[in-house]
Design a protein around this motif. Structure first.
Motif: not given
Ligand code: M6R
Length: 611
Positions: A303-308, A349-357, A401-403, A410-412, A486-488, A490-492, A607-609
């Motif tokens: 996964a990436c980011g928070t999902s990681w 594979f954990i992803s909120q958006s389901g679109e992270t490239l 919200g981006v954060a 819910s992932q947990l 820490a991620l929350k 710094k990102e906002i 959504s980081v595509t």
């Molecule tokens: O949609 P995803 O769960 O795949 O996104 C992964 C990261 O881009 C996402 O968690 C990002 O780190 C958030 N901005 C964290 O708040």
């Protein structure tokens, strides 16, 4: 990243495009633009900055047009200014194109086009594509669809595109590879968008394009083909998202709304999945795969980011209760580092958006190598959900919200359910299963109790809003929570923050401690508690400021720290679902007090595509 939207029908496309862009703004907000065809003439309006700047400009013009496309940008190639904003067009302003993705070989295509006399005015990769299409129309006398198809066959990279031509004003041509694209089906009108959020107020019927697919959208029908020009039949899906789920509902920010929704969102994640009296779990998406998963020799979670961070918590859960070795991988590293993948591995594979490239690409690689591939996604029908062999939706509801906040909890929950499901298929007793399922079912009320501490947390935020560094420390299940806190922040709030396993502090970060450095300790009642207390003492001995997240009934910690936020107790495996909530609120309040845009922090997109 980047949001695209389009409309063709009997109505005025302009308000539909602007509303769609507003809904897609979480995908990028560097600039926005629309183009439309009216009375045989194509027009473009673009603005640097947010969709509101574009809306203001467009509304001054009082335009009505039955066909149009719109784009909100997250800059990759070229700075975020008006010139680089989409739509891009050819010299004659007869072709207009919006693009989400990256054309990797744009420089070589551009060089060829320049030799043929094409001029370029922007720094983007997208302008190359629109001119390449123009070239095919002129040189080969092709229709719009065929010219787009020929051009895409030359292109390397990712795209979700929509193209308009004044020569063929009855259609929008769309194509997808690596970036999402959804067609919304209406009555004598059709829509396109990057995701269903932009469509929900107009239609519930959608068609998901897959990679290397294209479509011609007319107002009363659409024709789908592969990029090799083969006709394909597409299934129409019914979406369940409601328009009011994607508004702020009276809250000042989506982030606060989403934090406050967590009692309900975690309830939805577990709804119908707990068999309390038998201590069992039912996950419809895994039906038929339970034994294969339980017999896996290894589980990899990527996964990436928070999902990681959710994946890291799941590693602790699965290893402790299922006895299966777990590896957690950043998707971006996993896909490129030649990982050893075996057929008896399960890869989640954990992803909120389901679109992270990166996550999607890692999934495709894992699937190609024969492992069982499971998706844990929030967005129904997203690319990762569709590409997975098996999977579980987290059902957190739309997260704008981006954060990421409610998606994390819910992932947990879902990873806890998967853990109990596997464990009960292995060595976990019914008694332990009952204990855990009961503890899971009690979480919504406990989250509600924590949310009632909002005012206390806001006061702590006031004290530390001007800090320039923060340390977040936790152990065991709560080490990933320290990373997430820490991620929350710094990102906002743009405050530098680092998360560490608390015991690692003395191997370096302790050098940072002085009387200006707040350290947030995650210290619930679990087997690591006494060790954490020692780490707190080490910080206090160096005059550091300590904010602790501790459990109700823990009076020992009160005199040791500067601030303590008390939360209800729960099963040790589930503590991250509670301990993270004060950290979300702390980050939120600090960012608000600094006057920052918490829903759309700088440089980020939901959504980081892109890679
Ligand atoms: O949609 P995803 O769960 O795949 O996104 C992964 C990261 O881009 C996402 O968690 C990002 O780190 C958030 N901005 C964290 O708040």
């Amino acid at each position: 990243m980047c949001g695209i939207v389009g409309y063709i029908g009997n109505d005025n496309s302009i308000p539909i495009l602007l509303e769609g862009l507003k809904r897609l703004e979480y995908r990028g907000y560097d600039s926005a633009g629309i183009s439309y065809i009216k009375d045989g003439i194509g027009e473009v309006i673009k603005r640097q900055g947010k969709v509101s700047a574009l809306t203001e400009a467009v509304e001054r013009e009082n335009i009505s047009a039955p066909i149009g496309i719109g784009h909100t940008r997250w800059a990759t190639h070229g700075v975020p200014n008006e010139i680089n904003a989409h739509p891009h067009y050819n010299r004659e302003k007869s072709l207009f194109l919006i693009h989400n993705g990256i054309i990797e070989n744009y420089l070589s295509i551009k060089a060829g086009l320049v030799k043929e006399g094409y001029e370029f005015f922007t720094d983007t990769d997208t302008e190359v594509l629109v001119n390449l299409i123009d070239r095919y129309i002129k040189k080969k006398n092709l229709s719009l669809f065929q010219a787009v198809r020929y051009a895409l066959n030359e292109v390397e990279g990712t795209y979700g595109i929509a193209v308009l031509s004044i020569a063929e004003p009855d259609k929008i041509v769309v194509a997808k590879n690596g970036s999402p694209l959804v067609i919304g089906i209406g009555d004598q009108e059709n829509f396109i968008a990057s995701d269903v959020n932009a469509l929900v107020s107009h239609t519930k019927q959608v068609v998901y394009l897959e990679d290397n697919e294209m479509a011609v959208i007319y107002k009363d029908r659409f024709v789908a083909k592969t990029i090799s020009d083969e006709r394909i039949e597409k299934e129409i899906h019914e979406i369940t998202v409601d328009a009011d789920e994607i508004t702020k509902g009276g809250f000042p920010h989506f982030m606060l709304k989403e934090i406050m929704e967590q009692p309900e969102s975690v309830r939805n994640s577990m709804r119908g999945r707990l068999i309390l009296d038998e201590g069992l779990i039912k996950l419809g998406g895994l039906l038929g795969y339970e034994q294969r998963i339980a017999n896996s020799n290894r589980i990899i979670i990527s996964a990436c980011g928070t999902s990681w961070h959710a994946a890291l918590v799941a590693e602790y859960m699965i290893e402790e209760f299922c006895g299966i070795p777990v590896e957690v991988e950043y998707a971006s590293e996993f896909r490129y580092r030649h990982p050893v993948i075996r057929k008896d591995d399960t890869i989640i594979f954990i992803s909120q958006s389901g679109e992270t490239l990166d996550t999607l690409a890692a999934l495709k690689e894992a699937k190609r190598r024969g492992a069982l591939v499971m998706g844990v996604c929030n967005v129904v029908g997203s690319s990762i959900a569709r590409a997975s062999e098996t999977g579980v939706y987290i059902h957190a509801g739309p997260e704008i919200g981006v954060a990421s906040t409610k998606a994390f909890t819910s992932q947990l929950i879902v990873m806890a359910l998967i853990t109990v499901l596997i464990a009960r298929n292995r060595q976990m007793s019914q008694i332990e299963g009952v204990e855990l399922t009961k503890a899971i079912s009690e979480l919504p009320e406990k989250i509600q109790e924590i949310l009632e501490l909002n005012d206390q947390i806001e006061k702590i935020a006031e004290v530390y809003k001007n800090a320039s560094n923060f340390l977040y420390l936790g152990r065991g299940y709560n080490f990933p929570v320290a990373l997430e806190g820490a991620l929350k922040l710094k990102e906002i709030s743009y405050i530098h923050a680092e998360g560490y396993p608390a015991a690692e502090m003395k191997h370096g970060p302790i050098a940072l401690i002085d009387d200006n450095m707040p350290a947030v300790f995650v210290a619930p009642n679990d087997p690591t508690y006494e060790k954490i207390i020692s780490n707190i003492m080490e910080v206090k001995a160096r005059n550091g400021k300590v904010i602790a997240i501790a459990c109700n009934g823990d009076s020992k910690i009160d005199d040791m720290v500067d601030h303590v936020i008390k939360i209800p107790t729960t099963h040790r495996m589930l503590t991250p679902i509670l301990t993270v909530i004060p950290l979300q609120l702390l980050a939120y309040h600090i960012a608000v007090k600094k006057g920052l845009n918490v829903d759309q922090p700088r440089n980020l997109a939901k959504s980081v595509t892109v890679e």
